[in-house]
Write a protein that holds these residues in place. Structure first.
Motif, PDB file in Angstrom:
ATOM      1  N   ARG A   1      -0.682   7.619  -8.758  1.00 50.16           N
ATOM      2  CA  ARG A   1      -1.733   6.607  -8.766  1.00 50.16           C
ATOM      3  C   ARG A   1      -2.195   6.273 -10.174  1.00 50.16           C
ATOM      4  NH1 ARG A   1      -4.527   8.999  -3.295  1.00 50.16           N
ATOM      5  NH2 ARG A   1      -2.964   8.106  -1.899  1.00 50.16           N
TER       6      ARG A   1
ATOM      7  N   PHE B   1      -8.080  -4.367  -4.642  1.00 48.00           N
ATOM      8  CA  PHE B   1      -8.195  -4.593  -3.209  1.00 48.00           C
ATOM      9  C   PHE B   1      -8.686  -6.006  -2.875  1.00 48.00           C
ATOM     10  CE2 PHE B   1      -8.216  -0.120  -3.843  1.00 48.00           C
ATOM     11  CZ  PHE B   1      -7.533   0.397  -2.760  1.00 48.00           C
TER      12      PHE B   1
ATOM     13  N   ASN C   1       1.580   2.811  -3.884  1.00 42.34           N
ATOM     14  CA  ASN C   1       0.841   3.937  -4.503  1.00 42.34           C
ATOM     15  C   ASN C   1       0.372   4.941  -3.450  1.00 42.34           C
ATOM     16  OD1 ASN C   1      -1.492   2.874  -3.440  1.00 42.34           O
ATOM     17  ND2 ASN C   1      -2.659   3.003  -5.344  1.00 42.34           N
TER      18      ASN C   1
ATOM     19  N   ILE D   1      -1.403   4.783  -0.910  1.00 40.37           N
ATOM     20  CA  ILE D   1      -2.783   4.779  -0.423  1.00 40.37           C
ATOM     21  C   ILE D   1      -2.801   4.640   1.105  1.00 40.37           C
ATOM     22  CG2 ILE D   1      -3.169   2.269  -0.685  1.00 40.37           C
ATOM     23  CD1 ILE D   1      -5.736   4.956  -1.543  1.00 40.37           C
TER      24      ILE D   1
ATOM     25  N   ARG E   1     -10.974  -1.455 -14.727  1.00 42.28           N
ATOM     26  CA  ARG E   1     -11.069   0.004 -14.632  1.00 42.28           C
ATOM     27  C   ARG E   1      -9.696   0.661 -14.480  1.00 42.28           C
ATOM     28  NH1 ARG E   1     -13.620   0.544  -8.556  1.00 42.28           N
ATOM     29  NH2 ARG E   1     -11.839  -0.386  -7.516  1.00 42.28           N
TER      30      ARG E   1
ATOM     31  N   ARG F   1       0.805  -1.214   0.000  1.00 38.94           N
ATOM     32  CA  ARG F   1       0.000   0.000   0.000  1.00 38.94           C
ATOM     33  C   ARG F   1       0.840   1.267   0.000  1.00 38.94           C
ATOM     34  NH1 ARG F   1      -5.373  -0.962   1.578  1.00 38.94           N
ATOM     35  NH2 ARG F   1      -5.534   0.996   2.688  1.00 38.94           N
TER      36      ARG F   1
ATOM     37  N   GLY G   1     -11.527   6.160 -13.793  1.00 36.95           N
ATOM     38  CA  GLY G   1     -10.135   6.593 -13.733  1.00 36.95           C
ATOM     39  C   GLY G   1      -9.751   7.422 -14.946  1.00 36.95           C
TER      40      GLY G   1
ATOM     41  N   ASN H   1     -14.201  -3.828  -4.924  1.00 34.13           N
ATOM     42  CA  ASN H   1     -14.851  -2.583  -4.520  1.00 34.13           C
ATOM     43  C   ASN H   1     -15.218  -1.715  -5.708  1.00 34.13           C
ATOM     44  OD1 ASN H   1     -12.268  -1.948  -5.199  1.00 34.13           O
ATOM     45  ND2 ASN H   1     -11.815  -0.759  -3.386  1.00 34.13           N
ATOM     46  N   PRO H   2     -16.049  -2.250  -6.634  1.00 33.52           N
ATOM     47  CA  PRO H   2     -16.513  -1.376  -7.707  1.00 33.52           C
ATOM     48  C   PRO H   2     -17.327  -0.242  -7.105  1.00 33.52           C
ATOM     49  CG  PRO H   2     -17.841  -3.363  -7.639  1.00 33.52           C
ATOM     50  CD  PRO H   2     -16.706  -3.562  -6.681  1.00 33.52           C
TER      51      PRO H   2
ATOM     52  N   MET I   1      -4.347  -0.148  -8.211  1.00 32.13           N
ATOM     53  CA  MET I   1      -4.456  -1.066  -7.077  1.00 32.13           C
ATOM     54  C   MET I   1      -5.762  -1.855  -7.117  1.00 32.13           C
ATOM     55  SD  MET I   1      -3.303  -0.643  -3.323  1.00 32.13           S
ATOM     56  CE  MET I   1      -3.561  -1.929  -2.141  1.00 32.13           C
TER      57      MET I   1
END
Lengths: 256, 312
Positions: free
Chosen positions: A86, A93, A53, A55, A165, A50, A110, A97-98, A91
């Motif tokens: 980014r 997960f 990038n 995050i 995405r 993590r 994006g 998590n759309p 990334m």
């Protein structure tokens, strides 16, 4: 075999408040390969992933020292814009998590962030969506329902969409944080195969708890323990002939 | 170890499976009390509705004419020759004041909710939340007092108008009154947006504002609409502050500087002076029924919208 180095870290240390999660991590991760990060819970593998990038800076009291170089540029340097980092480093997960938008808008999310919302012709837009979804083998099953909400897809489809995405902005690095841990075995296989097919064009870093997955789905493995890198070698080498006793013990399931 | 445990006599095992101890009775008692509490809430609301309907029914069935009641601006309940009961001016007054209140309250409360929920952190956030809740607890008569003694001279000075008790004054006061409750509900709606949506958007490079505008607000849309509707309901039903700040004169407003009278304020000001059971008395109750129905509908819609979110 000379391969381009995509990610390098120099003396990377990381703290959550007073707790030090990474200790002087020095690594070089090659382009065009899948590199697994393995180790017991709390060893810092997710923290390392993590931070690539940035995050993990969402947590208020996080702090790091050292360098993370992507193509030779330090992404921790003060003048670096997170947006650009980014864009290069996508990334995926643990839990798919759309966003609660349509499938189409998820794929374009994006792209729109980086290219602005306007000036995108609908033919151009459709081409981007088709290309990204085809690449993750999702196009045929969702092409007739691109306006449906993405959160209604199956978990496997959601996770593939989460990979799709990232593609329109053409990232260099894909970070995957246990991308299959919420999936059933057949979905896991499908996502692993997809990731395997993507590896030529990207630098893929994969965190996994699953030894079997690390063994079958990665080219290189990095074994971490208590915030330090213990061993970094070819996957075959590590599983057959680990050079450190800790690695051998972990792989054989004596702890963790 | 096992030697020291006294051996239970096997024959008695299971004999007391039907024994009820104190906890069982407490559980039943609490069950009953909670049930009574829930049922009584429904009974009270029904009771109130039945009461106002009964008081207003005499007028509704006898001399009620919808065209006069809703269409006339003549509110002359105490005329000796021919009393008229037209609520159009009162209704317009209420609508104008509530409308302006929303113009004030919506940007304020959404802005505050976004700041508290999405941008502030730690102590700042906690302090702001407590302050907003304290604002919601200010009694409406205090707001009316502010309208009367602070806003009134201020409006007269600032806009050079003869009277400062008008739509503008009451609208601002009501807007400030409704904003805290709207902020609290809107913030709850933002908080209900799962954090992994924000994380996903941020990981793709979205800025704070892009995350809020493209992900959080669209996801929380229903809750935000519910917050606004509850604010409208609050403004519609508010009495004391409007009575004090609006000027309380029957008037069709044509500008924000006109004094108006609200439906609620009319009931509050006149009910005490009417003879019990007189026509005037019954008309006021008819207005009550009307208000009850409006606020009931607004709250019901808000509730249905909120339920809609939970289902998803």
């Amino acid at each position: 075999m000379t391969m381009k180095i995509a990610i390098e870290t120099h003396d990377l240390s990381f703290w959550y408040g007073d707790f030090q999660a990474l200790f002087d991590v020095n690594l070089s991760i090659k382009h065009g390969r899948i590199t697994s990060l393995i180790g017991p819970s709390g060893c810092g593998k997710s923290t390392l992933l993590r931070s690539i990038n940035r995050i993990n800076e969402r947590i208020g009291n996080a702090r790091s020292t050292g360098q993370i170089l992507i193509h030779g540029h330090d992404i921790l340097a003060p003048e670096v814009e997170l947006l650009q980092v980014r864009k290069e480093v996508g990334m995926v997960f643990q839990r798919p998590n759309p966003l609660p938008l349509s499938i189409r808008d998820n794929v374009l999310f994006g792209y729109r962030l980086h290219h602005g919302k306007r000036g995108l012709k609908s033919s151009e837009r459709d081409r981007i969506v088709e290309k990204a979804l085809s690449k993750v083998l999702l196009w045929d099953s969702v092409k007739d329902r691109l306006d449906h909400t993405a959160t209604q897809l199956s978990l496997e489809e959601q996770q593939k969409l989460c990979i799709a995405r990232l593609l329109p902005v053409q990232p260099e690095v894909l970070l995957m944080d246990e991308p299959c841990s919420a999936l059933d075995p057949s979905a896991t296989e499908a996502v692993e195969e997809l990731v395997w097919d993507l590896r030529d064009q990207f630098t893929i870093v994969l965190v996994t708890h699953n030894m079997a997955q690390a063994r079958r789905a990665s080219d290189e493995c990095i074994f971490m323990l208590l915030g330090k890198v213990i061993e970094h070698s070819e996957t075959g080498e590590m599983f057959v002939n680990p050079s450190c006793q800790e690695t051998a013990d972990y792989i054989e399931g004596r702890y963790g | 170890m096992s030697d020291s445990v006294p051996a239970a006599s096997q024959s008695n095992r299971g004999d007391d499976f039907d024994r009820r101890d104190a906890a069982w009775y407490v559980d039943r008692l609490v069950h009953l009390l909670v049930f009574l509490g829930g049922v009584s809430a429904i009974l009270f609301i029904l009771g109130i509705f039945v009461f106002i309907t009964r008081e207003g029914l005499g007028y509704l069935t006898a001399s009620f004419s919808p065209s006069e009641f809703f269409g006339s601006i003549e509110w002359r309940p105490t005329s000796d020759t021919k009393p008229t009961y037209g609520i159009l001016a009162l209704l317009t007054g209420t609508a104008a004041v509530s409308g302006l209140a929303m113009v004030v309250a919506i940007p304020f409360s959404l802005g505050a909710a976004i700041f508290i929920g999405e941008l502030s952190e730690g102590k700042t956030r906690e302090i702001l939340k407590v302050l907003v809740e304290m604002l919601a607890a200010i009694p409406s008569v205090v707001w009316g007092f502010i309208g009367l003694s602070i806003m009134n001279p201020f409006i007269i000075d600032a806009f050079d108008v003869p009277v400062g008790l008008n739509v503008l004054n009451a609208g601002l006061i009501l807007g400030l009154m409704a904003a805290p409750i709207m902020t609290t509900i809107a913030e709850d709606a933002l908080k209900a947006v799962p954090d992994h949506y924000r994380e996903a958007a941020e990981a793709m490079g979205a800025t704070r504002w892009q995350v809020i505008f493209r992900v959080v607000l669209p996801t929380a849309k229903n809750g935000l609409v519910a917050a606004v509707l509850l604010g409208v309901g609050r403004a519609f039903g508010e009495t004391m502050a409007v009575l004090m700040a609006s000027g309380h004169s029957v008037n069709m407003p044509t500008s924000p500087f006109d004094s108006v009278r609200a439906l609620t304020a009319t009931i509050a000001a006149e009910l005490g002076e009417t003879a019990h059971g007189s026509e005037h008395y019954r008309v006021l109750f008819t207005i009550g029924i009307f208000l009850f129905l409006i606020t009931f509908c607004i709250n019901l819609i808000a509730d249905l919208i909120v339920r809609g979110i939970r289902k998803k």
